[in-house]
Design a protein around this motif. Structure first.
Motif, PDB file in Angstrom:
ATOM      1  N   UNK A   2       4.242   2.099 -11.170  1.00 19.81           N
ATOM      2  CA  UNK A   2       4.691   2.280  -9.791  1.00 19.81           C
ATOM      3  C   UNK A   2       4.829   0.967  -9.029  1.00 19.81           C
ATOM      4  N   UNK A   3       4.137  -0.071  -9.466  1.00 21.05           N
ATOM      5  CA  UNK A   3       4.268  -1.357  -8.786  1.00 21.05           C
ATOM      6  C   UNK A   3       5.645  -1.978  -8.988  1.00 21.05           C
ATOM      7  N   UNK A   4       6.324  -1.559 -10.050  1.00 18.14           N
ATOM      8  CA  UNK A   4       7.680  -2.065 -10.280  1.00 18.14           C
ATOM      9  C   UNK A   4       8.628  -1.647  -9.159  1.00 18.14           C
ATOM     10  N   UNK A   5       8.296  -0.565  -8.444  1.00 17.48           N
ATOM     11  CA  UNK A   5       9.148  -0.077  -7.361  1.00 17.48           C
ATOM     12  C   UNK A   5       9.035  -0.935  -6.102  1.00 17.48           C
ATOM     13  N   UNK A   6       7.981  -1.732  -6.006  1.00 17.67           N
ATOM     14  CA  UNK A   6       7.837  -2.619  -4.843  1.00 17.67           C
ATOM     15  C   UNK A   6       8.802  -3.783  -4.977  1.00 17.67           C
ATOM     16  N   UNK A   7       9.610  -3.981  -3.952  1.00 14.45           N
ATOM     17  CA  UNK A   7      10.526  -5.117  -4.016  1.00 14.45           C
ATOM     18  C   UNK A   7       9.748  -6.426  -3.921  1.00 14.45           C
ATOM     19  N   UNK A   8       8.688  -6.427  -3.123  1.00 12.48           N
ATOM     20  CA  UNK A   8       7.772  -7.555  -3.079  1.00 12.48           C
ATOM     21  C   UNK A   8       6.412  -7.059  -2.592  1.00 12.48           C
ATOM     22  N   UNK A   9       5.344  -7.659  -3.094  1.00 11.86           N
ATOM     23  CA  UNK A   9       4.009  -7.212  -2.682  1.00 11.86           C
ATOM     24  C   UNK A   9       3.780  -7.468  -1.193  1.00 11.86           C
ATOM     25  N   UNK A  10       2.944  -6.667  -0.573  1.00 12.58           N
ATOM     26  CA  UNK A  10       2.664  -6.894   0.854  1.00 12.58           C
ATOM     27  C   UNK A  10       2.071  -8.286   1.085  1.00 12.58           C
ATOM     28  N   UNK A  11       2.563  -8.978   2.087  1.00 17.45           N
ATOM     29  CA  UNK A  11       2.114 -10.351   2.333  1.00 17.45           C
ATOM     30  C   UNK A  11       0.682 -10.405   2.849  1.00 17.45           C
ATOM     31  N   UNK A  12       0.202  -9.341   3.476  1.00 19.69           N
ATOM     32  CA  UNK A  12      -1.150  -9.346   4.041  1.00 19.69           C
ATOM     33  C   UNK A  12      -2.202  -8.771   3.088  1.00 19.69           C
ATOM     34  N   UNK A  13      -1.829  -8.608   1.829  1.00 20.80           N
ATOM     35  CA  UNK A  13      -2.744  -7.990   0.868  1.00 20.80           C
ATOM     36  C   UNK A  13      -2.526  -8.613  -0.499  1.00 20.80           C
ATOM     37  N   UNK A  14      -3.626  -8.978  -1.169  1.00 20.03           N
ATOM     38  CA  UNK A  14      -3.549  -9.541  -2.511  1.00 20.03           C
ATOM     39  C   UNK A  14      -3.955  -8.453  -3.501  1.00 20.03           C
ATOM     40  N   UNK A  15      -3.029  -8.023  -4.336  1.00 24.36           N
ATOM     41  CA  UNK A  15      -3.313  -6.997  -5.333  1.00 24.36           C
ATOM     42  C   UNK A  15      -3.947  -7.670  -6.545  1.00 24.36           C
ATOM     43  N   UNK A  16      -5.135  -7.204  -6.918  1.00 29.63           N
ATOM     44  CA  UNK A  16      -5.831  -7.785  -8.064  1.00 29.63           C
ATOM     45  C   UNK A  16      -5.817  -6.858  -9.283  1.00 29.63           C
ATOM     46  N   UNK A  17      -5.624  -5.567  -9.050  1.00 28.99           N
ATOM     47  CA  UNK A  17      -5.612  -4.609 -10.146  1.00 28.99           C
ATOM     48  C   UNK A  17      -5.105  -3.275  -9.609  1.00 28.99           C
ATOM     49  N   UNK A  18      -4.746  -2.400 -10.505  1.00 31.67           N
ATOM     50  CA  UNK A  18      -4.363  -1.050 -10.099  1.00 31.67           C
ATOM     51  C   UNK A  18      -4.489  -0.116 -11.290  1.00 31.67           C
ATOM     52  N   UNK A  19      -4.428   1.179 -10.992  1.00 34.71           N
ATOM     53  CA  UNK A  19      -4.530   2.198 -12.018  1.00 34.71           C
ATOM     54  C   UNK A  19      -3.541   3.302 -11.651  1.00 34.71           C
ATOM     55  N   UNK A  20      -2.801   3.764 -12.631  1.00 36.73           N
ATOM     56  CA  UNK A  20      -1.828   4.827 -12.414  1.00 36.73           C
ATOM     57  C   UNK A  20      -1.925   5.788 -13.581  1.00 36.73           C
TER      58      UNK A  20
END
Length: 136
Positions: free
Chosen positions: A108-126
């Motif tokens: 699902x992260x592939x759908x983000x055109x760019x990560x939110x600038x106010x948040x650093x994504x370190x990991x995820x689970x889907x």
């Protein structure tokens, strides 16, 4: 990986090769699905009648620390399976009835055109939950 390779991995990292740990890995290898600690205990009690749930949890926690197993939560309970041999980024379909899982290569992260600038994504689970063909 084979049971012996997992056991050698434990030994190389300074942990004892025990019959209980080996049996747990054999059960995961045979079942090829997510298992709860209670299911693992039930599977082992005929071989190890005095085995406690606490011992199972301790070994599962060790396996998780060493990346031997991966975990997810289902209905408020943590469940475990041998870590996928697929080394790249992937996700799972998980059967709610039998616990079998299947790899999916979408993210699902592939759908983000760019990560939110106010948040650093370190990991995820889907994970997607449902019922496999055999359980429908």
């Amino acid at each position: 990986m084979t049971v012996n390779e997992y056991m050698n991995q434990l030994k190389k990292r300074g942990y004892k090769k025990t019959d209980k740990r080996e049996e747990m890995i054999r059960i995961f290898e045979r079942e090829k699905r997510y298992l709860s600690a209670k299911e693992m205990l039930h599977s082992m009690q005929s071989t190890f009648p005095g085995l406690s749930l606490d011992t199972v949890y301790r070994n599962l926690s060790l396996f998780e620390q060493l990346d031997i197993v991966e975990t997810t939560d289902l209905n408020g309970e943590r469940i475990y399976r041998l870590n996928c041999s697929k080394g790249d980024h992937h996700h799972h379909l998980i059967c709610l009835s039998c616990g079998k899982s299947r790899l999916i290569d979408i993210c699902p992260l592939d759908a983000l055109s760019e990560p939110p600038s106010e948040f650093v994504i370190t990991d995820h689970k889907f994970e997607l939950y449902g019922y496999c063909k055999e359980c429908c």
